[in-house]
Design an enzyme around this catalytic site. Structure first.
Site, short mmCIF file in Angstrom:
data_model
loop_
_atom_site.label_atom_id
_atom_site.label_comp_id
_atom_site.label_asym_id
_atom_site.label_seq_id
_atom_site.Cartn_x
_atom_site.Cartn_y
_atom_site.Cartn_z
N ARG A 176 -13.83 20.29 122.41
CA ARG A 176 -14.27 21.40 121.56
C ARG A 176 -13.94 22.71 122.27
O ARG A 176 -13.75 22.72 123.49
CB ARG A 176 -15.78 21.34 121.35
CG ARG A 176 -16.25 20.14 120.57
CD ARG A 176 -17.78 20.07 120.58
NE ARG A 176 -18.21 18.84 119.94
CZ ARG A 176 -19.33 18.20 120.24
NH1 ARG A 176 -20.13 18.66 121.19
NH2 ARG A 176 -19.67 17.11 119.60
N ARG A 269 -24.73 24.13 114.87
CA ARG A 269 -23.92 24.12 116.10
C ARG A 269 -22.49 24.53 115.82
O ARG A 269 -21.82 25.15 116.66
CB ARG A 269 -23.98 22.72 116.75
CG ARG A 269 -23.41 22.68 118.13
CD ARG A 269 -23.68 21.35 118.82
NE ARG A 269 -22.91 20.26 118.24
CZ ARG A 269 -23.00 18.98 118.61
NH1 ARG A 269 -23.84 18.65 119.57
NH2 ARG A 269 -22.27 18.05 118.05
N ARG A 280 -21.44 11.53 111.57
CA ARG A 280 -22.50 11.56 112.58
C ARG A 280 -23.88 11.35 111.95
O ARG A 280 -24.73 10.68 112.52
CB ARG A 280 -22.44 12.90 113.34
CG ARG A 280 -21.39 12.89 114.42
CD ARG A 280 -20.92 14.26 114.85
NE ARG A 280 -19.73 14.09 115.68
CZ ARG A 280 -19.73 14.04 117.01
NH1 ARG A 280 -20.87 14.18 117.66
NH2 ARG A 280 -18.61 13.86 117.66
N1 LIG Z 1 -21.53 4.83 125.36
C1 LIG Z 1 -21.26 6.09 125.68
N2 LIG Z 1 -21.59 7.08 124.85
C2 LIG Z 1 -21.30 8.33 125.23
C3 LIG Z 1 -20.68 8.65 126.45
N3 LIG Z 1 -20.53 10.00 126.53
C4 LIG Z 1 -21.06 10.49 125.41
N4 LIG Z 1 -21.53 9.50 124.61
C5 LIG Z 1 -22.20 9.61 123.32
O1 LIG Z 1 -21.24 9.86 122.33
C6 LIG Z 1 -21.88 10.56 121.27
C7 LIG Z 1 -20.98 11.70 120.84
O2 LIG Z 1 -20.90 12.64 121.89
P1 LIG Z 1 -20.17 14.04 121.63
O3 LIG Z 1 -18.84 13.80 121.05
O4 LIG Z 1 -20.23 14.82 122.89
O5 LIG Z 1 -21.04 14.68 120.49
P2 LIG Z 1 -22.55 15.23 120.46
O6 LIG Z 1 -23.48 14.19 120.98
O7 LIG Z 1 -22.76 15.51 119.02
O8 LIG Z 1 -22.56 16.48 121.29
C8 LIG Z 1 -23.25 10.95 121.78
O9 LIG Z 1 -24.19 10.03 121.24
C9 LIG Z 1 -23.15 10.78 123.26
O10 LIG Z 1 -24.42 10.43 123.82
C10 LIG Z 1 -20.35 7.58 127.32
O11 LIG Z 1 -19.82 7.73 128.40
N5 LIG Z 1 -20.66 6.33 126.88
N1 LIG Z 2 -35.78 21.69 119.58
C1 LIG Z 2 -34.78 22.33 118.99
N2 LIG Z 2 -35.01 23.15 117.97
C2 LIG Z 2 -34.01 23.79 117.38
N3 LIG Z 2 -32.70 23.68 117.70
C3 LIG Z 2 -32.42 22.86 118.72
C4 LIG Z 2 -33.41 22.13 119.42
N4 LIG Z 2 -32.82 21.40 120.36
C5 LIG Z 2 -31.49 21.66 120.27
N5 LIG Z 2 -31.24 22.51 119.29
C6 LIG Z 2 -29.93 23.02 118.83
O1 LIG Z 2 -29.34 21.94 118.10
C7 LIG Z 2 -27.94 21.92 118.30
C8 LIG Z 2 -27.54 20.54 118.79
O2 LIG Z 2 -28.03 20.37 120.11
P1 LIG Z 2 -27.19 19.60 121.21
O3 LIG Z 2 -27.91 19.79 122.49
O4 LIG Z 2 -25.77 20.04 121.15
O5 LIG Z 2 -27.33 18.12 120.65
P2 LIG Z 2 -26.69 16.75 121.18
O6 LIG Z 2 -26.22 16.96 122.58
O7 LIG Z 2 -27.81 15.78 121.09
O8 LIG Z 2 -25.59 16.44 120.22
C9 LIG Z 2 -27.61 23.01 119.29
O9 LIG Z 2 -27.11 24.14 118.55
C10 LIG Z 2 -28.95 23.33 119.94
O10 LIG Z 2 -29.03 24.70 120.32
#
Ligand SMILES: Nc1nc2c(ncn2[C@@H]2O[C@H](COP(=O)(O)OP(=O)(O)O)[C@@H](O)[C@H]2O)c(=O)[nH]1
Ligand SMILES: Nc1ncnc2c1ncn2[C@@H]1O[C@H](COP(=O)(O)OP(=O)(O)O)[C@@H](O)[C@H]1O
Length: 400
Positions: A176, A269, A280
């Protein structure tokens, strides 16, 4: 005191049935267990890492096993000691302090599982680096996309930079905007990642939202070697794999207050397309179901108000606001002088180093305590303790 069944590099050449011999010049050692002789190849000046071959007396054949894990770099010689009939401790001669203790696993649970994966009839061995001391249990954090895992982890790392380290996963998804290779993820080609998975370099991996994600063993070990507690942000499938691995961890699931709020956060986000958001959200239903009802997780936290959830996270991690200094790096090493011999007694490996003269030899005696070994392949083997024996007095003092 029982002598360890190791043939050291100084020992006479050992003839094998089909004419193969231990090559004394290239400093090989052999360990016998059951009908098998495991030969750890030394440095022949060409190879960059220690090789392994097996002579099976029952078939009178030499076998080149599948060798998993990161191989130790070649060295000028080494000492080999069989431990518990299931692994060989290798002490490298003249190696750097953090590179002198290694384990070649022959018949551990991990090796047995890998043998099954390779069809049952293939010989498999696995290297695991030996590290002194223990590492703190890693923390696995899972939850649906957009629930706030990354936000919570960032807060924790910012407040306790010397205490926690992030396991940088590999992924085949595109970066990203603002995501940096090697910091947020190792962005990788699918074919490269699949090859590395096959080579046993991953602790776990899973297909998530149409892309491959995985935690390399190195990603976790690098953090532990810095003396920090490792945080893994992985999906529920990955959490299940870690649960089934030898790695002991604490498992935390983050859930949203509602699906509507989850959708709002994902959209706010602004990092995914509409199609990716839909995917998702569909997957989130299944993840929530599994996360909450599987019994996989030690703690389930609601992320409604961010600050409340963060405080709760700190509570379950035992962070009550009084955090001391960062733990010492656990990988502090020691300078191993020229190795001569080793013997084993009650999980204590006695290593006599340097000179053959009795008086001096006694001053160069090191004791390696292997009674508290933890972990192992596919990760590092921890819990090693090391002492120097103080002259003739048999008084032990830790080598610092
Ligand atoms: N099994 C596994 N899941 C992962 C790993 N790294 C990230 N994920 C999971 O992949 C999913 C997608 O991650 P990402 O593309 O960063 O999107 P986000 O969680 O929406 O920020 C999330 O549920 C992460 O926890 C990994 O190394 N192994
Ligand atoms: N408790 C909360 N209340 C409102 N917004 C939140 C909260 N926790 C996270 N966010 C927002 O939600 C979005 C997704 O969070 P993020 O940490 O990227 O989620 P994930 O890593 O689980 O995918 C981000 O824009 C973050 O700032």
């Amino acid at each position: 005191m029982g002598e360890a069944p190791a043939f050291c590099y100084e020992n006479p050449l050992k003839e094998f049935a089909n004419g193969n011999t231990l090559k004394s010049k290239s400093a090989e050692t052999a360990i016998v267990t059951g009908s098998k002789k495991y030969v750890i190849e030394g440095s022949d000046g060409k190879s960059t890492s220690l090789g392994v071959r097996i002579y099976d007396e029952s078939t009178a054949q030499w076998v080149h096993p599948v060798v998993l894990g990161t191989k130790p770099r070649a060295c000028k010689g080494h000492l080999a000691v069989l431990l518990n009939e299931d692994r060989i401790l290798i002490i490298k001669k003249g190696a750097s302090p953090d590179d002198c203790l290694w384990f070649l696993e022959l018949d551990t649970q991990y090796v047995r599982d890998q043998k099954t994966m390779h069809g049952g009839n293939t010989e498999v061995v696995a290297w695991s680096k030996g590290v002194r001391g223990d590492a703190e249990m890693p923390i696995v954090i899972s939850g649906p996309s957009g629930v706030g895992k990354g936000t919570l982890i960032n807060k924790l790392m910012k407040e306790y930079p010397s205490m926690f380290g992030f396991s940088v996963s590999h992924t085949t998804r595109a970066p990203r905007v603002k995501e940096e290779d090697g910091v947020h993820y190792h962005f990788t080609e699918k074919s490269v990642m699949e090859k590395e998975i096959k080579d046993g370099k991953f602790l776990e991996y899973a297909s998530v939202h149409g892309n491959l994600y995985g935690t390399s063993i190195e990603a976790v070990e690098v953090v532990a070697d810095e003396g920090k507690r490792c945080i893994l942000d992985i999906d529920v499938q990955g959490a299940r794999s870690v649960r089934q691995s030898p790695v002991e961890a604490i498992f935390i699931f983050i859930r949203p207050p509602s699906m509507e709020e989850l959708e709002r956060r994902l959209r706010a986000r602004g990092t995914e397309t509409e199609a990716q958001i839909s995917k998702r959200l569909r997957n989130a239903e299944a993840e929530l179901e599994q996360g909450i009802s599987s019994g996989l997780f030690d703690h389930i936290l609601y992320n409604d108000e961010l600050e409340d959830c963060y405080q709760r996270l700190k509570e379950v991690l035992g962070l009550d606001g009084n955090v001391g200094a960062a733990p010492n790096p656990v990988s502090r090493g020691f300078d191993l002088p020229v190795v001569h011999s080793a013997s084993e007694l009650d999980n204590q490996i006695i290593i006599d180093c340097g000179t053959q003269e009795l008086e001096k030899a006694s001053k160069n005696r090191i004791v390696l305590d292997v009674s508290r070994l933890r972990g192992g392949a596919p990760g590092h083997t921890r819990g090693l303790d090391l002492y120097a024996v103080n002259s003739f007095s048999d008084e032990l003092k830790e080598v610092r």
